[in-house]
Design a protein around this motif. Structure first.
Motif, PDB file in Angstrom:
ATOM      1  N   LEU A   1       0.838  -1.202   0.000  1.00 41.19           N
ATOM      2  CA  LEU A   1       0.000   0.000   0.000  1.00 41.19           C
ATOM      3  C   LEU A   1       0.876   1.257   0.000  1.00 41.19           C
ATOM      4  CD1 LEU A   1      -2.642   1.535   0.192  1.00 41.19           C
ATOM      5  CD2 LEU A   1      -2.618   1.159   2.677  1.00 41.19           C
ATOM      6  N   SER A   2       1.925   1.234   0.798  1.00 36.30           N
ATOM      7  CA  SER A   2       2.809   2.397   0.853  1.00 36.30           C
ATOM      8  C   SER A   2       3.429   2.658  -0.523  1.00 36.30           C
ATOM      9  CB  SER A   2       3.889   2.155   1.903  1.00 36.30           C
ATOM     10  OG  SER A   2       4.811   3.209   1.886  1.00 36.30           O
ATOM     11  N   ILE A   3       3.863   1.593  -1.194  1.00 34.60           N
ATOM     12  CA  ILE A   3       4.432   1.755  -2.537  1.00 34.60           C
ATOM     13  C   ILE A   3       3.372   2.310  -3.486  1.00 34.60           C
ATOM     14  CG2 ILE A   3       5.319   0.483  -4.549  1.00 34.60           C
ATOM     15  CD1 ILE A   3       6.699  -1.418  -2.474  1.00 34.60           C
ATOM     16  N   ALA A   4       2.158   1.736  -3.437  1.00 35.53           N
ATOM     17  CA  ALA A   4       1.086   2.195  -4.340  1.00 35.53           C
ATOM     18  C   ALA A   4       0.838   3.689  -4.154  1.00 35.53           C
ATOM     19  CB  ALA A   4      -0.192   1.392  -4.087  1.00 35.53           C
ATOM     20  N   ARG A   5       0.836   4.138  -2.908  1.00 37.40           N
ATOM     21  CA  ARG A   5       0.578   5.568  -2.642  1.00 37.40           C
ATOM     22  C   ARG A   5       1.715   6.440  -3.147  1.00 37.40           C
ATOM     23  NH1 ARG A   5      -2.629   4.752   3.030  1.00 37.40           N
ATOM     24  NH2 ARG A   5      -4.617   4.386   1.994  1.00 37.40           N
ATOM     25  N   GLN A   6       2.955   5.967  -2.983  1.00 32.02           N
ATOM     26  CA  GLN A   6       4.088   6.760  -3.475  1.00 32.02           C
ATOM     27  C   GLN A   6       4.072   6.820  -5.002  1.00 32.02           C
ATOM     28  OE1 GLN A   6       7.918   6.360  -1.426  1.00 32.02           O
ATOM     29  NE2 GLN A   6       6.968   4.919  -0.015  1.00 32.02           N
ATOM     30  N   VAL A   7       3.606   5.718  -5.626  1.00 30.60           N
ATOM     31  CA  VAL A   7       3.545   5.681  -7.090  1.00 30.60           C
ATOM     32  C   VAL A   7       2.516   6.684  -7.614  1.00 30.60           C
ATOM     33  CG1 VAL A   7       2.839   4.252  -9.058  1.00 30.60           C
ATOM     34  CG2 VAL A   7       4.392   3.319  -7.318  1.00 30.60           C
ATOM     35  N   VAL A   8       1.312   6.677  -7.044  1.00 32.10           N
ATOM     36  CA  VAL A   8       0.298   7.607  -7.563  1.00 32.10           C
ATOM     37  C   VAL A   8       0.637   9.056  -7.211  1.00 32.10           C
ATOM     38  CG1 VAL A   8      -1.556   5.913  -7.654  1.00 32.10           C
ATOM     39  CG2 VAL A   8      -1.318   7.368  -5.643  1.00 32.10           C
ATOM     40  N   ALA A   9       1.374   9.257  -6.131  1.00 30.70           N
ATOM     41  CA  ALA A   9       1.811  10.626  -5.820  1.00 30.70           C
ATOM     42  C   ALA A   9       2.709  11.140  -6.948  1.00 30.70           C
ATOM     43  CB  ALA A   9       2.546  10.672  -4.489  1.00 30.70           C
ATOM     44  N   LEU A  10       3.420  10.228  -7.601  1.00 35.03           N
ATOM     45  CA  LEU A  10       4.311  10.636  -8.691  1.00 35.03           C
ATOM     46  C   LEU A  10       3.582  10.725 -10.034  1.00 35.03           C
ATOM     47  CD1 LEU A  10       7.356  11.189  -9.420  1.00 35.03           C
ATOM     48  CD2 LEU A  10       7.459   8.785 -10.112  1.00 35.03           C
ATOM     49  N   VAL A  11       2.771   9.721 -10.363  1.00 33.94           N
ATOM     50  CA  VAL A  11       2.204   9.662 -11.731  1.00 33.94           C
ATOM     51  C   VAL A  11       0.720   9.976 -11.793  1.00 33.94           C
ATOM     52  CG1 VAL A  11       3.938   7.984 -12.466  1.00 33.94           C
ATOM     53  CG2 VAL A  11       1.703   7.166 -11.681  1.00 33.94           C
ATOM     54  N   GLY A  12       0.038  10.087 -10.640  1.00 33.68           N
ATOM     55  CA  GLY A  12      -1.401  10.313 -10.667  1.00 33.68           C
ATOM     56  C   GLY A  12      -2.149   9.019 -10.938  1.00 33.68           C
TER      57      GLY A  12
END
Ligand code: ADP
Length: 378
Positions: free
Chosen positions: A363-374
């Motif tokens: 979940l933490s990775i998923a959130r960091q990913v969308v923070a970068l790419v939307g």
């Protein structure tokens, strides 16, 4: 609009975890943890995961991105990074710093690039959280010319988990993370401790590689470097032998023949003396780190247990923190029976709050990913 989910890949040296995660709700739509994979099996496991997503009706267009956990970012990668050819070259260049851990992650990136060519691929680094570790904590007291030339410093790992858990602990207490001094104990197959002051890590137990620090499933953590010289000089071990000893034949495995904590506890209860010693060495090392980190922080507000062992083994929590009342730590034996959490396990009169908080690296990775790419793409 509902956010598109992120496919998170966590390819380890002998395992592959993947999950399709909705970053907004934290819901996992699909996931699997494949263990005990050989190097060749990782490719087959990735093929299977692509087929499983297709069978579940999840196409590339349904996903926001693919997020990859990469253990070592070295000095170069200190934030989630969109992967292109230059980044892939950069990841390859870091392999000498993490020879067991980075290659499977790179294989995962290459595989996902081929399977989902239109999707952004984002690398999230387990070292990144510790990039600004104070120099006093990050520096090995070795010849500066040598350490500079070879990028030898303490990088720290499990940062994705430590950051996530420190944030969740603060949220559980209803306090801003900026106001808290915390010790986080991530106790899984790999294990590490972190001291976090006001949301910024100031000390951690892993170093240049994930071999330093606590006693783990197959890694022994701290050892006198003189032991390694002795093994090379007097023991006649080759570098490959030493590598195998340190990564696979040490820790709980080396001491007791059992790397899995459930097996270890069963053996302890069955009266196995080697298992009992392994358990004691493991808990003793943890106590030393808790004491050291309380000193580094000048006292802590919170001590938190997380990951497979931290979340599920009351006995370890009790044995590690027993007798620390003078340091302000007083567990509640009944509360400590909890598994999972988040939950408070300290007594009401404990100056330091002790928590069990589940980690969720995907979940933490998923959130960091969308923070970068939307979450939406053209
Ligand atoms: P990793 O993600 O590093 O593979 P985990 O966080 O899944 O590790 O933790 C794995 C460890 O946790 C193993 O040693 C396992 O035996 C231990 N563990 C998990 N659940 C339990 C349990 N209920 N009782 C004892 N040990 C457990």
């Amino acid at each position: 609009m509902t956010a598109r989910p992120v496919l998170v890949l966590n390819a380890g040296s002998s395992s592959l975890k993947y999950a399709v995660v909705r970053p907004d709700t934290g819901e996992t739509l699909l996931g699997e943890h494949l263990e005990r994979l050989g190097t060749d099996d990782v490719g087959a496991a990735l093929d299977r995961l692509v087929a499983r997503l297709a069978a579940a009706g999840i196409a590339a267009d349904d996903l926001a991105a693919v997020g990859h956990r990469v253990v070592h970012g070295g000095d170069r990668f200190v934030a989630p990074t969109l992967v292109d050819d230059a980044v892939l070259d950069g990841l390859e260049a870091l392999v000498p710093l993490a020879p067991l851990h980075n290659p499977p992650a790179i294989a995962g990136v290459r595989h996902a690039l081929a399977a989902y060519p239109g999707l952004p691929q984002v690398a999230v680094f387990d070292t990144a959280y510790f990039a600004d570790l104070p120099a006093a904590a990050a520096t090995y007291a070795l010849d500066r010319e040598v350490t500079a030339r070879l990028s030898v410093r303490r990088y720290g790992m499990h940062g994705i988990s430590h950051e996530h858990v420190a944030g969740r602990a603060a949220a559980f207490l209803g306090r801003p993370v900026e106001e808290l001094d915390q010790v986080v104990l991530h106790l899984g197959n790999g294990a590490s401790a972190a001291a976090i002051s006001g949301g910024r890590p100031v000390e951690t137990s892993m170093g240049l590689t994930p071999l330093e620090g606590l006693v783990m499933g197959t890694r022994g953590g701290d050892v006198d470097p003189g032991v390694l010289l002795h093994l090379l000089r007097v023991g006649g071990l080759s570098v490959a032998d030493l590598d195998d000893l340190l990564h696979h034949r040490s820790g709980l495995q080396g001491l007791s023949g059992r790397q899995d904590f459930r097996d270890l506890l069963a053996a302890v209860d069955g009266g196995d003396a080697d298992a009992a010693l392994a358990y004691e060495v493991c808990c003793h090392r943890l106590r030393k780190y808790v004491g050291a980190y309380l000193a580094v922080l000048g006292g802590a507000d919170v001590v938190t247990f997380t990951a497979g062992i931290g979340e599920n083994v009351p006995r370890v929590r009790a044995d590690v923190l027993a007798g620390l009342e003078q340091l302000g730590i007083h567990l509640d034996a009944t509360r400590n029976q909890v598994r999972g959490g988040p939950a408070r396990i300290s007594a009401d009169d404990s100056a330091v709050t002790v928590l069990v908080v589940p980690t969720d690296e995907e979940l933490s990775i998923a959130r960091q990913v969308v923070a970068l790419v939307g979450v939406s793409r053209p």
